[in-house]
Design a protein around this motif. Structure first.
Motif, PDB file in Angstrom:
ATOM      1  N   ILE A 217      -3.829  -2.988  14.045  1.00  0.00           N
ATOM      2  CA  ILE A 217      -4.545  -2.270  15.283  1.00  0.00           C
ATOM      3  C   ILE A 217      -5.513  -2.690  15.829  1.00  0.00           C
ATOM      4  N   PRO A 218      -5.554  -2.444  17.302  1.00  0.00           N
ATOM      5  CA  PRO A 218      -6.634  -3.353  18.122  1.00  0.00           C
ATOM      6  C   PRO A 218      -7.548  -2.844  17.169  1.00  0.00           C
ATOM      7  N   SER A 219      -8.965  -3.221  17.875  1.00  0.00           N
ATOM      8  CA  SER A 219     -10.546  -3.228  17.236  1.00  0.00           C
ATOM      9  C   SER A 219     -10.410  -2.442  18.298  1.00  0.00           C
ATOM     10  N   GLY A 220     -11.989  -1.229  17.838  1.00  0.00           N
ATOM     11  CA  GLY A 220     -11.989  -0.068  18.765  1.00  0.00           C
ATOM     12  C   GLY A 220     -11.016   1.183  18.363  1.00  0.00           C
ATOM     13  N   GLU A 221      -9.663   0.787  17.913  1.00  0.00           N
ATOM     14  CA  GLU A 221      -8.796   2.345  17.746  1.00  0.00           C
ATOM     15  C   GLU A 221      -9.379   2.466  15.797  1.00  0.00           C
ATOM     16  N   TYR A 222      -8.627   3.580  16.237  1.00  0.00           N
ATOM     17  CA  TYR A 222      -8.757   4.745  14.478  1.00  0.00           C
ATOM     18  C   TYR A 222      -8.531   3.089  13.288  1.00  0.00           C
ATOM     19  N   GLY A 223      -8.795   2.605  12.875  1.00  0.00           N
ATOM     20  CA  GLY A 223      -8.011   2.210  11.567  1.00  0.00           C
ATOM     21  C   GLY A 223      -7.971   0.290  11.867  1.00  0.00           C
ATOM     22  N   GLY A 224      -9.226   0.319  12.688  1.00  0.00           N
ATOM     23  CA  GLY A 224      -9.072  -0.850  13.284  1.00  0.00           C
ATOM     24  C   GLY A 224      -8.867  -1.928  12.026  1.00  0.00           C
ATOM     25  N   GLY A 225      -7.855  -3.039  12.252  1.00  0.00           N
ATOM     26  CA  GLY A 225      -8.105  -4.199  11.415  1.00  0.00           C
ATOM     27  C   GLY A 225      -6.709  -4.641  11.412  1.00  0.00           C
ATOM     28  N   ASP A 226      -6.171  -5.330   9.980  1.00  0.00           N
ATOM     29  CA  ASP A 226      -4.966  -6.762  10.381  1.00  0.00           C
ATOM     30  C   ASP A 226      -4.492  -5.987   8.753  1.00  0.00           C
ATOM     31  N   VAL A 227      -3.201  -5.460   8.659  1.00  0.00           N
ATOM     32  CA  VAL A 227      -2.455  -4.718   7.959  1.00  0.00           C
ATOM     33  C   VAL A 227      -1.507  -5.837   6.840  1.00  0.00           C
ATOM     34  N   ILE A 228      -0.957  -5.811   6.012  1.00  0.00           N
ATOM     35  CA  ILE A 228       0.337  -6.227   4.820  1.00  0.00           C
ATOM     36  C   ILE A 228       0.903  -5.198   4.172  1.00  0.00           C
ATOM     37  N   VAL A 229       2.179  -5.882   4.213  1.00  0.00           N
ATOM     38  CA  VAL A 229       2.906  -4.574   3.723  1.00  0.00           C
ATOM     39  C   VAL A 229       2.664  -5.303   2.032  1.00  0.00           C
ATOM     40  N   TRP A 230       1.848  -4.939   1.142  1.00  0.00           N
ATOM     41  CA  TRP A 230       1.488  -5.445  -0.052  1.00  0.00           C
ATOM     42  C   TRP A 230       2.449  -5.569  -1.141  1.00  0.00           C
ATOM     43  N   ASP A 231       3.234  -4.391  -0.907  1.00  0.00           N
ATOM     44  CA  ASP A 231       3.980  -3.811  -1.904  1.00  0.00           C
ATOM     45  C   ASP A 231       5.300  -2.383  -1.178  1.00  0.00           C
ATOM     46  N   ALA A 232       6.188  -2.357  -1.749  1.00  0.00           N
ATOM     47  CA  ALA A 232       6.859  -1.616  -0.870  1.00  0.00           C
ATOM     48  C   ALA A 232       8.316  -1.548  -2.242  1.00  0.00           C
ATOM     49  N   GLY A 233       8.753   0.098  -2.314  1.00  0.00           N
ATOM     50  CA  GLY A 233       9.670   0.150  -3.426  1.00  0.00           C
ATOM     51  C   GLY A 233       9.798   1.489  -3.047  1.00  0.00           C
ATOM     52  N   THR A 234      10.032   2.497  -4.520  1.00  0.00           N
ATOM     53  CA  THR A 234      10.752   3.514  -4.405  1.00  0.00           C
ATOM     54  C   THR A 234      10.063   4.304  -5.167  1.00  0.00           C
ATOM     55  N   TRP A 235      10.010   5.688  -5.489  1.00  0.00           N
ATOM     56  CA  TRP A 235       9.380   6.057  -6.589  1.00  0.00           C
ATOM     57  C   TRP A 235      10.278   7.932  -7.147  1.00  0.00           C
ATOM     58  N   ARG A 236      10.111   8.305  -8.143  1.00  0.00           N
ATOM     59  CA  ARG A 236      10.317   9.358  -8.534  1.00  0.00           C
ATOM     60  C   ARG A 236       9.392  10.196  -9.498  1.00  0.00           C
ATOM     61  N   PRO A 237       9.358  11.586  -9.013  1.00  0.00           N
ATOM     62  CA  PRO A 237       8.380  12.666  -9.720  1.00  0.00           C
ATOM     63  C   PRO A 237       9.145  12.642 -10.933  1.00  0.00           C
ATOM     64  N   ALA A 238       7.839  12.124 -11.776  1.00  0.00           N
ATOM     65  CA  ALA A 238       8.268  12.456 -13.017  1.00  0.00           C
ATOM     66  C   ALA A 238       9.553  14.035 -13.293  1.00  0.00           C
ATOM     67  N   GLU A 239       9.751  13.333 -14.868  1.00  0.00           N
ATOM     68  CA  GLU A 239      10.731  14.425 -15.352  1.00  0.00           C
ATOM     69  C   GLU A 239      10.411  16.560 -14.993  1.00  0.00           C
ATOM     70  N   ASP A 240       9.165  16.573 -15.310  1.00  0.00           N
ATOM     71  CA  ASP A 240       9.428  18.110 -15.409  1.00  0.00           C
ATOM     72  C   ASP A 240       8.630  18.517 -13.907  1.00  0.00           C
ATOM     73  N   VAL A 241       8.576  17.408 -12.676  1.00  0.00           N
ATOM     74  CA  VAL A 241       8.074  18.281 -11.572  1.00  0.00           C
ATOM     75  C   VAL A 241       9.411  18.906 -10.679  1.00  0.00           C
ATOM     76  N   ASP A 242       9.247  19.732 -10.524  1.00  0.00           N
ATOM     77  CA  ASP A 242       9.750  20.177  -9.479  1.00  0.00           C
ATOM     78  C   ASP A 242      10.137  20.116  -8.328  1.00  0.00           C
ATOM     79  N   ASP A 243       8.666  19.691  -7.758  1.00  0.00           N
ATOM     80  CA  ASP A 243       8.275  19.662  -5.899  1.00  0.00           C
ATOM     81  C   ASP A 243       6.977  18.985  -6.228  1.00  0.00           C
ATOM     82  N   ALA A 244       7.447  17.586  -5.621  1.00  0.00           N
ATOM     83  CA  ALA A 244       5.837  16.640  -5.109  1.00  0.00           C
ATOM     84  C   ALA A 244       5.252  17.454  -4.264  1.00  0.00           C
ATOM     85  N   GLY A 245       6.077  17.697  -3.676  1.00  0.00           N
ATOM     86  CA  GLY A 245       4.594  18.419  -2.455  1.00  0.00           C
ATOM     87  C   GLY A 245       3.884  19.496  -2.423  1.00  0.00           C
ATOM     88  N   ARG A 246       4.623  20.925  -4.040  1.00  0.00           N
ATOM     89  CA  ARG A 246       3.871  22.003  -4.996  1.00  0.00           C
ATOM     90  C   ARG A 246       2.731  21.156  -5.565  1.00  0.00           C
TER      91      ARG A 246
END
Length: 535
Positions: free
Chosen positions: A101-130
């Protein structure tokens, strides 16, 4: 078609993200395309070096990436409580962003994808956003590094910023003392932040549709393999709008001859070369003011130096205002922080590119020391090679990493990477002392006189280029001469090759050379060094 509920929420959630970013300049996705439907919820953790190192923890929720900045990074240690600061939602396209991300911009710097995958809400969570709106989310993560049950808990506010805790439950994946800094490589590319910063593979252009947001940052030796080059090749002679590196660039007079030769080199060919080589040149010009040597009517005419960025230049061009400029001096310089900026310079008639040896954040502190072997009228090519080989021996003797390049005209230059610290007076004195030692071995070949007419045709070992706003031609820059020769890095061993010539490489041959041999200056970027004392 009416927007879906999730789509409407997604658009609203991205307001803060859009407010903070200038999408005409920042290579990040804007979130204009809809996320894929029917897929498992995804997550990404990006190791992000901006003003401070932190980890961006992002969960796919309701079509956006709900995001937290975690200064110490997530951990598998169930005893650790990681502070996490809720930041604005990011668009879903950002999920595999890895680059700069160019210097001087919001968040300027270097970025790597350190980890990635999938996730699921716990069994008792009906709506993650809520659940997140309520301040607590239990979730199971299935990443390459992060596994098991995690909990996000809101703990309060610092002004407008929400404070949260991120913790790992004690389960089969828990591991005491687990430190993310012990696992520094990207799961996407296998590279570290340093490696991505030095040689990014791509940029994201937020002002482009999602299908065109990924911009490759590698030179190609095959014009047929690049859509932008095919587009340029098919343009009429008068020109038009060229889509290159995610920018819209107005190009004109494409069949104008800029370099004499057999066949001559046209502006179209210069622009194609610049687009192909720009990703390789970028590390040598990024965050540096650029002095442009312009020949708008071609190399057969008189050129002139153009330093001030013109008022009509596109707003997206990176630039730097020199705070130390005196009245009447250049104030605003072009800074080539992205490949399209170098293509713009070539289209503007800059047949030569000269970047400062210091960066714009510390213009008085060079990061290169330059040794310029400037031949005189009586200096033969073999004489110049002798001087270059003697410098090779001297540099090896003092343990300094450096690399030569032929100038594309008659000379040879040697670039020495320097850890930022000494000023120009120090680097100039160091180069002078080294070169005077070399010159003493072959005094008949060298003159230390300033005036050319006083040198009696002998070579000058020019240490005076080590000064603020003094430059040597950038690696891979064309030179204004017949055939469009290029200033090309060479191996030290090539100085022993009887076939080597200072103008041996042209814009028609050097990209193939880079594709075959790599960038021969590349290792210098990894060797900033303290110049040793010369006794």
């Amino acid at each position: 078609m009416a927007p879906t509920k999730a789509g409407a929420r997604r658009k609203d959630n991205l307001k803060e993200y859009r407010r903070k970013r200038d999408f005409a300049r920042t290579p990040e996705p804007s979130g204009d395309s809809a996320p894929p439907q029917g897929e498992a919820r995804r997550f990404v953790v990006q190791r992000h070096r901006a003003r401070r190192l932190h980890y961006d923890f992002r969960l796919e929720v309701d079509g956006v990436l709900a995001s937290w900045a975690v200064p110490k990074g997530p951990t598998l240690d169930p005893k650790a409580r990681r502070a996490a600061f809720h930041v604005e939602d990011h668009p879903i396209e950002y999920i595999d962003f890895e680059g700069i991300i160019p210097s001087g911009e919001y968040g300027g710097g270097d970025v790597i994808v350190w980890d990635a995958g999938t996730w699921r809400p716990a069994e008792d969570v009906d709506d993650a956003g809520r659940a997140l709106a309520g301040g607590e989310l239990h979730l199971d993560m299935y990443g390459e590094k992060l596994r098991g049950r995690f909990v996000l808990v809101r703990t309060g506010k610092d002004g407008d910023r929400e404070r949260w805790l991120l913790l790992h439950k004690k389960d089969e994946f828990a591991e005491g003392g687990w430190d993310p800094e012990d696992h520094p490589r990207s799961v996407l590319s296998g590279r570290t932040n340093d490696e991505v910063k030095a040689d990014p593979d791509r940029m994201w252009r937020s002002d482009q549709p999602a299908a065109r947001a990924a911009v490759p940052l590698k030179a190609t030796a095959d014009p047929a393999g690049d859509a932008a080059l095919r587009e340029l090749e098919g343009m009429r002679a008068a020109g038009g709008v060229w889509h290159v590196f995610g920018r819209d660039l107005k190009v004109t007079n494409l069949d104008k001859v800029l370099f004499p030769g057999d066949p001559p080199v046209t502006k179209r060919e210069l622009l194609a070369y610049t687009a192909r080589i720009a990703p390789t040149v970028l590390p040598y010009v990024r965050r540096r003011a650029l002095n442009m040597h312009r020949y708008p009517n071609g190399a057969g005419t008189k050129g002139f130096w153009h330093k001030e960025l013109p008022h009509h230049a596109p707003d997206w061009l990176p630039r730097w205002d020199n705070p130390d400029a005196d009245p009447g001096e250049t104030r605003t310089y072009l800074v080539v922080d992205e490949p399209a900026a170098l293509v713009w310079a070539a289209n503007f008639g800059a047949l030569e590119w000269h970047a400062w040896t210091s960066m714009v954040d510390h213009p008085d502190r060079p990061t290169w020391a330059l040794i310029d072997l400037d031949p005189g009228e009586r200096t033969s090519w073999e004489d110049l090679l002798t001087l270059a080989r003697l410098h090779r021996t001297a540099l090896e003797h003092v343990g300094v990493v450096a690399r030569p390049k032929v100038t594309g005209r008659r000379g040879i230059q040697i670039w020495v990477p320097v850890a930022r610290g000494p000023d120009f007076a120090a680097t100039r004195a160091w180069v002078e002392k080294l070169s005077r030692t070399v010159g003493a071995v072959v005094p008949d070949l060298v003159s230390w006189k300033w005036e050319v007419k006083e040198r009696e045709g002998r070579a000058r070992l020019d240490y005076t280029q080590n000064a603020v706003n003094k430059t040597l031609v950038t690696p891979y820059s064309p030179r204004p001469a017949p055939g469009a020769p290029v200033s090309a890095p060479v191996d030290w061993d090539e100085l022993d090759d009887p076939g080597l010539r200072p103008d041996a490489f042209t814009i028609r041959s050097v990209v193939d050379r880079v594709a075959e041999r790599g960038d021969l200056f590349r290792d210098l970027l990894d060797h900033p060094q303290k110049l040793p004392r010369l006794d």
